[in-house]
Design a protein around this motif. Structure first.
Motif, short mmCIF file in Angstrom:
data_model
loop_
_atom_site.label_atom_id
_atom_site.label_comp_id
_atom_site.label_asym_id
_atom_site.label_seq_id
_atom_site.Cartn_x
_atom_site.Cartn_y
_atom_site.Cartn_z
N VAL A 103 -92.70 73.51 23.02
CA VAL A 103 -93.75 72.74 23.68
C VAL A 103 -93.60 72.84 25.20
O VAL A 103 -92.53 72.57 25.74
N HIS A 104 -94.71 73.16 25.87
CA HIS A 104 -94.70 73.32 27.32
C HIS A 104 -95.18 72.05 28.02
O HIS A 104 -94.62 71.67 29.05
N ASP A 105 -96.20 71.42 27.50
CA ASP A 105 -96.64 70.13 28.05
C ASP A 105 -97.61 69.49 27.07
O ASP A 105 -98.08 70.13 26.12
N VAL A 106 -97.92 68.23 27.32
CA VAL A 106 -98.89 67.50 26.50
C VAL A 106 -99.97 66.92 27.40
O VAL A 106 -100.52 65.84 27.14
N ALA A 107 -100.28 67.64 28.48
CA ALA A 107 -101.23 67.13 29.48
C ALA A 107 -102.60 66.83 28.91
O ALA A 107 -103.31 65.93 29.40
N ILE A 108 -103.01 67.56 27.87
CA ILE A 108 -104.35 67.36 27.32
C ILE A 108 -104.52 65.94 26.77
O ILE A 108 -105.63 65.41 26.73
N PHE A 109 -103.43 65.31 26.38
CA PHE A 109 -103.51 63.94 25.86
C PHE A 109 -103.72 62.93 26.99
O PHE A 109 -104.38 61.91 26.81
N HIS A 110 -103.15 63.20 28.14
CA HIS A 110 -103.25 62.27 29.27
C HIS A 110 -104.48 62.53 30.14
O HIS A 110 -105.06 61.61 30.69
N HIS A 111 -104.84 63.82 30.27
CA HIS A 111 -105.94 64.19 31.16
C HIS A 111 -106.86 65.21 30.48
O HIS A 111 -106.90 66.38 30.85
N PRO A 112 -107.64 64.76 29.49
CA PRO A 112 -108.55 65.68 28.80
C PRO A 112 -109.59 66.28 29.73
O PRO A 112 -110.12 67.36 29.47
N GLU A 113 -109.86 65.61 30.86
CA GLU A 113 -110.87 66.11 31.80
C GLU A 113 -110.44 67.41 32.48
O GLU A 113 -111.26 68.10 33.08
N TRP A 114 -109.17 67.74 32.42
CA TRP A 114 -108.68 68.98 33.03
C TRP A 114 -109.00 70.20 32.17
O TRP A 114 -108.84 71.33 32.61
N PHE A 115 -109.45 70.00 30.93
CA PHE A 115 -109.59 71.08 29.97
C PHE A 115 -111.05 71.30 29.58
O PHE A 115 -111.87 70.39 29.68
N PRO A 116 -111.39 72.51 29.12
CA PRO A 116 -112.80 72.86 28.91
C PRO A 116 -113.36 72.53 27.54
O PRO A 116 -114.55 72.72 27.30
N GLN A 117 -112.54 72.03 26.59
CA GLN A 117 -113.03 71.85 25.24
C GLN A 117 -114.07 70.72 25.12
O GLN A 117 -114.02 69.75 25.88
N SER A 118 -114.93 70.89 24.14
CA SER A 118 -115.84 69.80 23.78
C SER A 118 -115.01 68.69 23.14
O SER A 118 -113.84 68.89 22.76
N LEU A 119 -115.60 67.51 23.01
CA LEU A 119 -114.90 66.38 22.40
C LEU A 119 -114.45 66.73 20.98
O LEU A 119 -113.31 66.43 20.59
#
Length: 386
Positions: A103-119
């Motif tokens: 595992v490199h990071d879990v940033a998507i859990f804290h800051h989903p706005e940084w990523f391009p995926q739909s909900l």
């Protein structure tokens, strides 16, 4: 005993990749040459760059039709292994074998706005990731910061998490003394061919929101009038997503500033081009809002190039006291630090030498040893039980 490595994180266009792909490639090349009592089976998507030729009979390649989980599951049924190591950190569902993530990071859990995926896509991605780390026999993490996030976010037992660190660029890591000085000189000559002839600050990595590059551009523009010479800003790495703010800030500086400073945007870098930039730069800037490790920072340290970075995520863990660490949102502090460092050759040299010394303790050999120890802890007892 056969240990598989899921290399679907490698680009399928034949490029060498950045970030996780970059790290996975270097680690795999180190793992397959180790003297271990098992065979390595590499599951590689069609079109991906080859992983050297080392390892001899203990290394086998299984080519996947594509980079999908379906292709991997099919390959594992037809050409199985006893345990699967997943360098991307995300274990696909319904695998017919136990799997261990890196595992490199879990940033998507804290800051989903940084990523391009739909909900919907993000919900699926995070659900699968959560299931993967919670069901794995143990988990590898690239830093103590990532380990702490795994414990707090998913309630994992800290004893089940093995911190590996990362190893940077093994080619830069072994450069010292006269050879390093000469490589730096030649790198500056090669970089100059692309039009970068001034002193320059380098930001290296995929352009995406958490890299905080619009902030760096604004800080650099604010600093330009106080440099004692022209100082360029080089933003190098592939386009990622949500680029509007970065490119809007860059457009203001396409025309050289009054002192001749300007921005350069470089893409599609191979390993050699990355090394040249790291060696030739006068200063490497890592203003990221978060990094699970900070591979660019480590590679800059190996290149004996001074670092200015954000005091966030694992960056303080990697850099220690060998670089300048700042609040990623404090533009005035960044501008002042850029001016202070670029106008002070002695300070930059001191920081560079300290960084080079610290980087010697982080190698892919050390990472591979941690991975090997983790694998032995589970496959050797299992084999003995049989």
């Amino acid at each position: 005993m056969i240990i598989g490595i899921d290399l679907r994180c490698l680009p399928t266009d034949g490029s060498q990749g950045a970030g996780v792909a970059h790290a996975a490639r270097f680690l795999t090349e180190e793992l397959v040459i180790r003297n271990v009592p098992w065979t390595w089976k590499l599951y590689v998507p069609s079109g991906a760059v080859s992983i050297g030729s080392a390892g001899g009979e203990r290394r086998r390649i299984v080519e996947l039709h594509d980079a999908s989980g379906t292709a991997l599951r099919s390959a594992l049924r037809e050409d199985p292994c006893d345990l699967l190591f997943v360098p991307s950190g995300s274990i696909p569902p319904r695998l017919p074998v136990r799997a261990v993530p890196w595992v490199h990071d879990v940033a998507i859990f804290h800051h989903p706005e940084w990523f391009p995926q739909s909900l919907l896509r993000r919900t699926l991605t995070t659900s699968l990731f959560r299931h993967g780390v919670k069901s794995a026999p143990f988990v590898f993490a690239v830093s103590e910061d990532t380990k702490a996030e795994l414990v707090s976010r998913f309630g994992l037992d800290p004893a089940r998490i093995i911190v590996t660190l990362e190893g940077g660029d093994p080619f830069l890591g072994v450069l010292h003394g006269h050879e390093l000085r000469e490589r730096k000189r030649l790198a500056k000559e090669r970089v100059a061919v692309s039009g970068i002839t001034n002193a320059f600050v380098l930001a290296l990595g995929t352009v995406e929101p958490r890299k905080n590059l619009a902030h760096l551009v604004s800080s650099w523009r604010r600093a330009c009038s106080s440099f004692n010479r022209a100082v360029d800003l080089v933003i190098a790495g592939n386009d990622g997503w949500k680029l509007e703010d970065v490119y809007a800030s860059m457009r203001k500086s396409i025309v050289p500033e009054r002192d001749g400073s300007r921005i350069h945007r470089l893409q599609m870098l191979d390993d050699d081009a990355r090394r040249d930039l790291l060696l030739a730069a006068d200063l490497v800037a890592v203003p990221s809002f978060h990094e699970g490790f900070g591979l660019t920072a480590l590679e800059a340290m190996q290149a004996e190039t001074p670092i200015i970075a954000a005091r966030t995520g694992a960056l303080p863990e990697v850099i220690g006291e060998t670089g300048v660490l700042l609040d990623p949102s404090d533009q005035e502090a960044w501008s002042n630090a850029l001016v202070g460092l670029m106008n002070d050759d002695v300070s930059r040299i001191d920081i560079a030498l300290a960084g080079k010394s610290r980087s010697q303790g982080m190698t892919w050999e050390g990472v591979a040893m941690k991975v090997e120890e983790g694998i032995r802890s589970i496959v050797i007892p299992a084999k003995a039980g049989i």
